[in-house]
Design an enzyme around this catalytic site. Structure first.
Site, mmCIF file in Angstrom:
data_model
loop_
_atom_site.group_PDB
_atom_site.id
_atom_site.type_symbol
_atom_site.label_atom_id
_atom_site.label_comp_id
_atom_site.label_asym_id
_atom_site.label_seq_id
_atom_site.Cartn_x
_atom_site.Cartn_y
_atom_site.Cartn_z
ATOM 1 N N HIS A 127 0.809 -1.222 0.000
ATOM 2 C CA HIS A 127 0.000 0.000 0.000
ATOM 3 C C HIS A 127 0.843 1.273 0.000
ATOM 4 O O HIS A 127 0.325 2.373 -0.262
ATOM 5 C CB HIS A 127 -0.932 -0.002 1.220
ATOM 6 C CG HIS A 127 -2.270 0.606 0.949
ATOM 7 N ND1 HIS A 127 -2.456 1.674 0.092
ATOM 8 C CD2 HIS A 127 -3.515 0.281 1.401
ATOM 9 C CE1 HIS A 127 -3.738 1.985 0.040
ATOM 10 N NE2 HIS A 127 -4.406 1.162 0.819
ATOM 11 N N ASP B 56 -2.086 2.036 -4.556
ATOM 12 C CA ASP B 56 -3.363 2.306 -3.899
ATOM 13 C C ASP B 56 -4.422 1.327 -4.396
ATOM 14 O O ASP B 56 -4.262 0.685 -5.445
ATOM 15 C CB ASP B 56 -3.813 3.741 -4.178
ATOM 16 C CG ASP B 56 -2.901 4.762 -3.526
ATOM 17 O OD1 ASP B 56 -2.339 4.453 -2.452
ATOM 18 O OD2 ASP B 56 -2.736 5.863 -4.093
#
Length: 450
Positions: free
Chosen positions: A423, A427
């Site tokens: 992450h 995204d």
């Protein structure tokens, strides 16, 4: 002038190595660049090429023994040169560094017929026994055929066997624990595997997969018995790297189901025209590479103060080994066709399974794929393989009830994909768009040409 031969780092993550076998014996001439021995690293068994030239005067670390990077493993110098003081110094370094102890040249003599097996240093109790009998001449190599067979199991549960014997046993489905070794200190060697394979009486000692569930039940340990298994260098490396990846990279996961009829149809059409079948993995790699071209942030790496989007799409394919896994890498997949990718896989995978990959062939994947479909696994999550920021887990292709475009129920081919993302780099929306593009490529390979 004599000098020490040091253990070199033969892979990027290597901290220590195990001498698999010596290619040279004491007294042999050695030229620069010549293979001196084979070293088992945390990823593969590599050739150690000498950076010195002269005569091999002493072997300090025998076959099967470990030495940390930077510690001495042998001495090379001029023929007949006295190296006693240098050997004593090297022995102290090995002891201080936790490496193998030095032994006499006589103890280090090797079997000329099977260079991959080296006799061990003589034990003190053997010397006591030889004091009552005629001791063999030091300069005469011991023949393996004269050694009585001994148990190959060490106190810690690790079965002593040469790398070659382990690979042959794996290929022939022979359980090492069922054998007695005729090599040094009961070590299982190639001849023991050949004898077991040729013996009809050994049929019941084959791997459970050859004789069904009854054999599997027969080989299970008795209830309540603990077994300690020595950790290999590869297992240590896997544990360290994946633990670092899992706990330093915040993973999240995206799942999608993909219809497989178009993919299987395209593969079938190509395979009708080729002498060798193209693997499903080659299609997965190519179609994933085409999706990565459209979503370069997924083909990227976290570098603390920046994100690096790689110009080349280098895809690693996870390959299972007896004690771990390795990811041979196909470079520049975005500019290669499916057949070219498949040909590279056919060359890389067998060498990966035999531990013969060079470091540049298994490191630096910008994206990875792990396919457990052949094991019947429907879906799973995989841990990201650095330096990449995503890995694709591929499940089994299955016949399932599906609803077609007309709203009718029919039987279809379907597989499940799970994308693990870092992450810090990828995204949720970016990962979702990549997975949608990949799904489209797989369900209609013509989309990859758009």
């Amino acid at each position: 002038m004599a000098e020490k031969v040091l253990m070199l780092a033969l892979s990027p993550t290597m901290e220590e190595g195990t001498i698999a076998n010596w290619k040279k014996s004491v007294g042999d001439a050695v030229t620069q660049g010549e293979v001196l021995c084979e070293v088992e690293t945390d990823k593969a068994t590599m050739d150690y090429e000498s950076v010195q030239e002269g005569t091999l005067l002493k072997i300090l670390v025998d076959s099967g023994e470990d030495a940390a990077v930077g510690l001495p493993i042998a001495i090379i110098g001029d023929e007949g040169e006295d190296v006693s003081s240098l050997a004593e110094e090297a022995s102290k370094e090995l002891k201080a560094g936790g490496g193998a102890e030095a032994a006499t040249d006589a103890d280090k003599s090797e079997d000329k017929k099977e260079p991959q097996e080296s006799p061990p240093p003589e034990k003190s109790e053997k010397k006591a026994e030889q004091s009552q009998a005629e001791a063999p001449k030091p300069e005469s190599p011991k023949s393996e055929t004269s050694r009585p067979k001994q148990s190959a199991s060490a106190e810690d549960g690790w079965i002593k066997a040469s790398p070659l014997a382990r690979e042959l046993a794996r290929q022939r489905g022979i359980r090492l624990e069922s054998l007695s070794g005729s090599g040094p200190e009961g070590r299982i060697v190639k001849r023991d595997i050949d004898e077991a394979a040729a013996s009809p009486a050994r049929a019941y000692e084959r791997q459970p997969a050859e004789t069904g569930m009854a054999a599997f039940a027969a080989t299970a340990p008795a209830a309540g018995e603990d077994r300690t298994i020595k950790i290999s260098k590869m297992r240590k490396s896997i544990a360290a790297r994946l633990a670092e990846s899992k706990y330093s990279a915040p993973h999240f996961y995206l799942n999608v189901s993909v219809r497989g009829e178009a993919l299987l149809g395209a593969r079938g059409s190509i395979n009708k025209k080729l002498p060798e079948k193209v693997s499903v993995n080659a299609f997965l790699i190519k179609l994933a590479a085409e999706a990565l071209k459209r979503h370069p942030r997924v083909n990227a790496s976290w570098e603390e103060d920046s994100i690096r989007e790689f110009g080349s799409i280098d895809v690693g394919l996870a390959v299972a080994l007896d004690d771990g896994l390795i990811t041979p890498v196909v470079r520049n997949c975005g500019n290669k066709g499916i057949i070219a990718i498949d040909q590279e896989l056919k060359e890389l995978i067998p060498r990966a399974q035999n531990g013969k990959l060079a470091p540049e062939e298994y490191s630096g994947a910008t994206f990875s794929i792990s396919n457990l479909g052949s094991f019947g696994i429907e879906d799973f999550t995989a841990i990201i393989n650095p330096p990449g920021s995503a890995i694709l887990a591929v499940g089994a292709m299955q016949k399932v009830p599906v609803v077609n475009d007309a709203g009718n129920l029919e039987v279809g081919q379907q597989m499940k994909l799970t994308l693990s993302c870092d992450h810090r780099v990828v995204d949720g929306a970016i990962g979702a768009r990549f997975l949608d593009t990949l799904k489209g490529n797989l369900e209609n390979p013509m989309f990859a040409l758009l």
